[in-house]
Design a protein around this motif. Structure first.
Motif, PDB file in Angstrom:
ATOM      1  N   VAL A  61       7.030  -0.096  11.750  1.00  0.00           N
ATOM      2  CA  VAL A  61       6.066   0.757  12.451  1.00  0.00           C
ATOM      3  C   VAL A  61       4.664   0.458  11.933  1.00  0.00           C
ATOM      4  N   LEU A  62       3.709   0.221  12.844  1.00  0.00           N
ATOM      5  CA  LEU A  62       2.322  -0.013  12.439  1.00  0.00           C
ATOM      6  C   LEU A  62       1.708   1.238  11.829  1.00  0.00           C
ATOM      7  N   ARG A  63       0.780   1.038  10.913  1.00  0.00           N
ATOM      8  CA  ARG A  63       0.066   2.155  10.305  1.00  0.00           C
ATOM      9  C   ARG A  63      -0.801   2.856  11.355  1.00  0.00           C
ATOM     10  N   PRO A  64      -0.933   4.161  11.261  1.00  0.00           N
ATOM     11  CA  PRO A  64      -1.799   4.891  12.207  1.00  0.00           C
ATOM     12  C   PRO A  64      -3.242   4.404  12.109  1.00  0.00           C
TER      13      PRO A  64
ATOM     14  N   LEU B 109       0.849  -1.187   0.000  1.00  0.00           N
ATOM     15  CA  LEU B 109       0.000   0.000   0.000  1.00  0.00           C
ATOM     16  C   LEU B 109       0.887   1.240   0.000  1.00  0.00           C
ATOM     17  N   PRO B 110       0.354   2.391  -0.393  1.00  0.00           N
ATOM     18  CA  PRO B 110       1.164   3.619  -0.334  1.00  0.00           C
ATOM     19  C   PRO B 110       1.653   3.863   1.086  1.00  0.00           C
ATOM     20  N   PRO B 111       2.881   4.317   1.260  1.00  0.00           N
ATOM     21  CA  PRO B 111       3.419   4.538   2.610  1.00  0.00           C
ATOM     22  C   PRO B 111       2.799   5.766   3.266  1.00  0.00           C
ATOM     23  N   PHE B 112       2.840   5.806   4.597  1.00  0.00           N
ATOM     24  CA  PHE B 112       2.493   7.026   5.319  1.00  0.00           C
ATOM     25  C   PHE B 112       3.780   7.798   5.575  1.00  0.00           C
ATOM     26  N   SER B 113       3.656   9.013   6.040  1.00  0.00           N
ATOM     27  CA  SER B 113       4.816   9.905   6.078  1.00  0.00           C
ATOM     28  C   SER B 113       5.854   9.503   7.121  1.00  0.00           C
ATOM     29  N   ARG B 114       7.076   9.895   6.860  1.00  0.00           N
ATOM     30  CA  ARG B 114       8.182   9.645   7.792  1.00  0.00           C
ATOM     31  C   ARG B 114       7.920  10.356   9.125  1.00  0.00           C
TER      32      ARG B 114
ATOM     33  N   THR C 202      19.840   7.735  14.401  1.00  0.00           N
ATOM     34  CA  THR C 202      20.209   8.769  13.431  1.00  0.00           C
ATOM     35  C   THR C 202      19.850   8.255  12.047  1.00  0.00           C
ATOM     36  N   ASP C 203      19.754   9.173  11.110  1.00  0.00           N
ATOM     37  CA  ASP C 203      19.545   8.810   9.694  1.00  0.00           C
ATOM     38  C   ASP C 203      18.314   7.930   9.485  1.00  0.00           C
ATOM     39  N   ILE C 204      17.186   8.276  10.120  1.00  0.00           N
ATOM     40  CA  ILE C 204      15.950   7.525   9.848  1.00  0.00           C
ATOM     41  C   ILE C 204      15.513   7.829   8.425  1.00  0.00           C
ATOM     42  N   SER C 205      15.403   6.791   7.607  1.00  0.00           N
ATOM     43  CA  SER C 205      15.136   6.969   6.178  1.00  0.00           C
ATOM     44  C   SER C 205      13.653   7.160   5.900  1.00  0.00           C
ATOM     45  N   GLU C 206      13.355   7.499   4.670  1.00  0.00           N
ATOM     46  CA  GLU C 206      11.988   7.398   4.176  1.00  0.00           C
ATOM     47  C   GLU C 206      11.623   5.901   4.141  1.00  0.00           C
ATOM     48  N   PRO C 207      10.324   5.552   4.041  1.00  0.00           N
ATOM     49  CA  PRO C 207       9.948   4.131   4.043  1.00  0.00           C
ATOM     50  C   PRO C 207      10.667   3.349   2.936  1.00  0.00           C
TER      51      PRO C 207
ATOM     52  N   ILE D 117      -0.246  -3.592   6.914  1.00  0.00           N
ATOM     53  CA  ILE D 117      -0.294  -3.395   8.355  1.00  0.00           C
ATOM     54  C   ILE D 117       0.785  -2.448   8.847  1.00  0.00           C
ATOM     55  N   ALA D 118       1.953  -2.477   8.243  1.00  0.00           N
ATOM     56  CA  ALA D 118       3.083  -1.682   8.748  1.00  0.00           C
ATOM     57  C   ALA D 118       4.007  -1.308   7.601  1.00  0.00           C
ATOM     58  N   GLN D 119       4.980  -0.455   7.901  1.00  0.00           N
ATOM     59  CA  GLN D 119       6.027  -0.129   6.940  1.00  0.00           C
ATOM     60  C   GLN D 119       7.377  -0.120   7.662  1.00  0.00           C
ATOM     61  N   VAL D 120       8.452  -0.151   6.862  1.00  0.00           N
ATOM     62  CA  VAL D 120       9.798  -0.305   7.417  1.00  0.00           C
ATOM     63  C   VAL D 120      10.658   0.890   7.036  1.00  0.00           C
ATOM     64  N   HIS D 121      11.450   1.358   8.007  1.00  0.00           N
ATOM     65  CA  HIS D 121      12.421   2.433   7.795  1.00  0.00           C
ATOM     66  C   HIS D 121      13.809   1.907   8.171  1.00  0.00           C
ATOM     67  N   ARG D 122      14.807   2.367   7.450  1.00  0.00           N
ATOM     68  CA  ARG D 122      16.182   2.042   7.824  1.00  0.00           C
ATOM     69  C   ARG D 122      16.731   3.185   8.684  1.00  0.00           C
TER      70      ARG D 122
END
Length: 511
Positions: A156-159, A101-106, A126-131, A137-142
């Motif tokens: 991180v779970l979707r709001p 699904l489309p990501p939600f904002s950083r 530090t350096d939390i990336s865009e999704p 259900i969730a999305q991943v950031h590096r």
């Protein structure tokens, strides 16, 4: 308030299914009775304007579920593991349902991280990336840990996802009840039970602490498996809505060109993936049940890295032994033994003919063994096997269906890496090793030892239990025949237990 909402949600679902052409496909796949077909078409057709169109490039069912949202996508994925409910054809269509699904904002993700972990994000990472990946259900950031400099993946779970799923699950229960009322024949498919199973799986995925526990358990069980890795869990950086794992660097398993360009031995990796899956299922009874390309990476040194532990499968020790004997019997082409195992396990009713069953199994196995190596499929064998056992009255076993579905996916991954892989030859060492270690005198000795351990814990209470029985007997001045029978039954069980304990201890002394 839920009643009107559920009705509206059901109307919108029916309208979307009708508008995308999915309604006809689903009703045919389920072999729905006429009253249910009429009701479904009446429900959906007049309200098509409130239904979603979806992506016309996708097949009808995939398009409809994707358009309806996260809960429907996840429901479709779980239904793909239940060909006993939706049929083989529809189950195969649902397996290609993309959980994207489309990501939600950083910024929204960072707010969730801070709320869950109780600290400012810049004091932890530090350096939390865009999704880098976004699912239903969730999305991943590096990111990078501030204290150690280690790269990590933050899931991180979707709001509002819990509330959205709860709302849709209520609507699913409402639909299941409507279906059962309109079509009593549909009760054989147990619609309400299917929704309960879905709810259990999803509620587990909505609590990332449970996924973290699965990842940690899986890592512990597979830590000695050469060429296979599971990222470690960063427990102090994880919570109900946030999960942090060590970052796994590697090439996605579906990027075959990149895998080859990196110089990896694709046939070797294909064999490893298949053998690891079988080993986890048979040896551990705990396996990754969503082992598709997107959840696998190939590390720079060629190791296979598993990701996403929201759906895991478990098989108890007894069922693993039965399953191994069935596979081993097919590998050896001993169909009589395969038939006997089914009867001994109680999978097939005792009043059926074992010789007739063995003959049916022979008809399943021989055509597969006659195929070219590149066409031999254990997943196909299991599918045929379930068809035969169903004809002989075998009840559905959910854990074996999940195993079969995962086997289909794992085979697909292995074949994409090595189109000429011989499934039987690759599987044989794992199955033979398990049979050698777990079926026979060694296994019997281990079982007796475990029994002795249990009896040893109860042992100190045996005199107390005997005294209680004698006191009870002395207090019964005029026992009735029924109580006498009960006493002698209990006394017989007690004496048998003492004798069994004595025998086990004596055997251990001899050993």
């Amino acid at each position: 308030m839920r009643g009107p909402h559920n009705i509206w949600r059901l109307i919108r679902t029916g309208a979307t299914m009708e508008r995308t052409g999915a309604m006809r496909v689903v009703l045919e796949a389920l072999d729905a009775p006429l009253p249910l077909r009429i009701a479904a078409r009446i429900l959906g057709w007049p309200f098509q304007w409130v239904g979603y169109k979806g992506d016309s490039a996708q097949p009808p069912v995939t398009r409809a579920l994707t358009a309806l949202g996260p809960a429907y996508i996840k429901f479709g994925q779980i239904l793909s593991t239940r060909p006993d409910v939706v049929g083989e054809d529809l189950a195969l269509q649902l397996q290609v349902l993309q959980d994207k699904l489309p990501p939600f904002s950083r910024d929204t993700a960072i707010k969730t991280i801070e709320h869950e972990l109780g600290a400012k994000a810049d004091t932890l990472f530090t350096d939390i990336s865009e999704p880098v990946a976004a699912a239903s259900i969730a999305q991943v950031h590096r990111a990078r840990r501030l204290d150690t400099g280690q790269d990590v993946a933050i899931k991180v779970l979707r709001p509002g996802i819990e509330r959205a799923f709860r709302r849709d699950i209520d609507a699913f229960y409402f639909a299941a009840n409507v279906i059962e009322r309109l079509s009593p024949a549909s009760r054989r498919l147990r619609p309400t039970d299917v929704i309960e199973h879905f709810e259990g799986v999803v509620m587990g995925e909505l609590d990332l602490r449970l996924e973290s526990a699965s990842a940690a358990e899986f890592a512990a069980k597979t830590q000695d498996d050469a060429g296979f890795r599971v990222p470690s869990v960063e427990w102090h950086l994880s919570s109900k809505r946030v999960m942090t794992l060590a970052w796994a660097e590697g090439i996605p398993a579906n990027d075959l060109a990149a895998v080859s360009a990196a110089g990896h031995n694709r046939p070797q990796i294909a064999a490893r993936i298949l053998q690891m899956f079988l080993s986890h299922a048979l040896r551990d009874g705990f396996f990754h049940a969503d082992m598709h390309h997107g959840n696998l990476k190939i590390a720079p040194n060629g190791d296979v890295i598993a990701l996403d532990f929201g759906i895991m499968g478990r098989i108890d020790a007894y069922t693993r032994r039965v399953y191994a004997e069935i596979l081993y019997g097919f590998i050896k082409r001993d169909y009589r033994r395969v038939a006997e195992v089914h009867f001994e396990a109680g999978y097939v009713p005792a009043d059926r003919d074992v010789d007739e069953f063995a003959r049916a199994l022979h008809a399943v196995g021989e055509p597969i063994f006659g195929m070219d190596a590149s066409h031999i499929s254990m997943a196909r064998l299991l599918s045929y096997l379930f068809e035969v056992t169903e004809r002989f009255g075998m009840e559905t076993r959910t854990e074996l269906i999940l195993l079969q579905r995962t086997m289909v996916v794992v085979e697909g991954v292995a074949r994409s890496l090595d189109p000429h892989i011989n499934i039987w030859e690759v599987s044989r060492p794992v199955v033979e090793s398990y049979v050698k270690q777990n079926i026979g005198p060694k296994a019997m000795a281990r079982d007796l030892a475990r029994t002795a351990q249990i009896l040893a814990r109860v042992g100190p209470r045996l005199p107390e239990l005997a005294e209680q029985m004698l006191i009870k007997l002395s207090q019964e001045e005029n026992p009735q025949p029924e109580s006498n029978g009960s006493y002698w039954r209990n006394g017989g069980v007690f004496i048998l237990g003492v004798l069994l304990a004595s025998g086990v201890f004596a055997l251990l002394e001899l050993l």
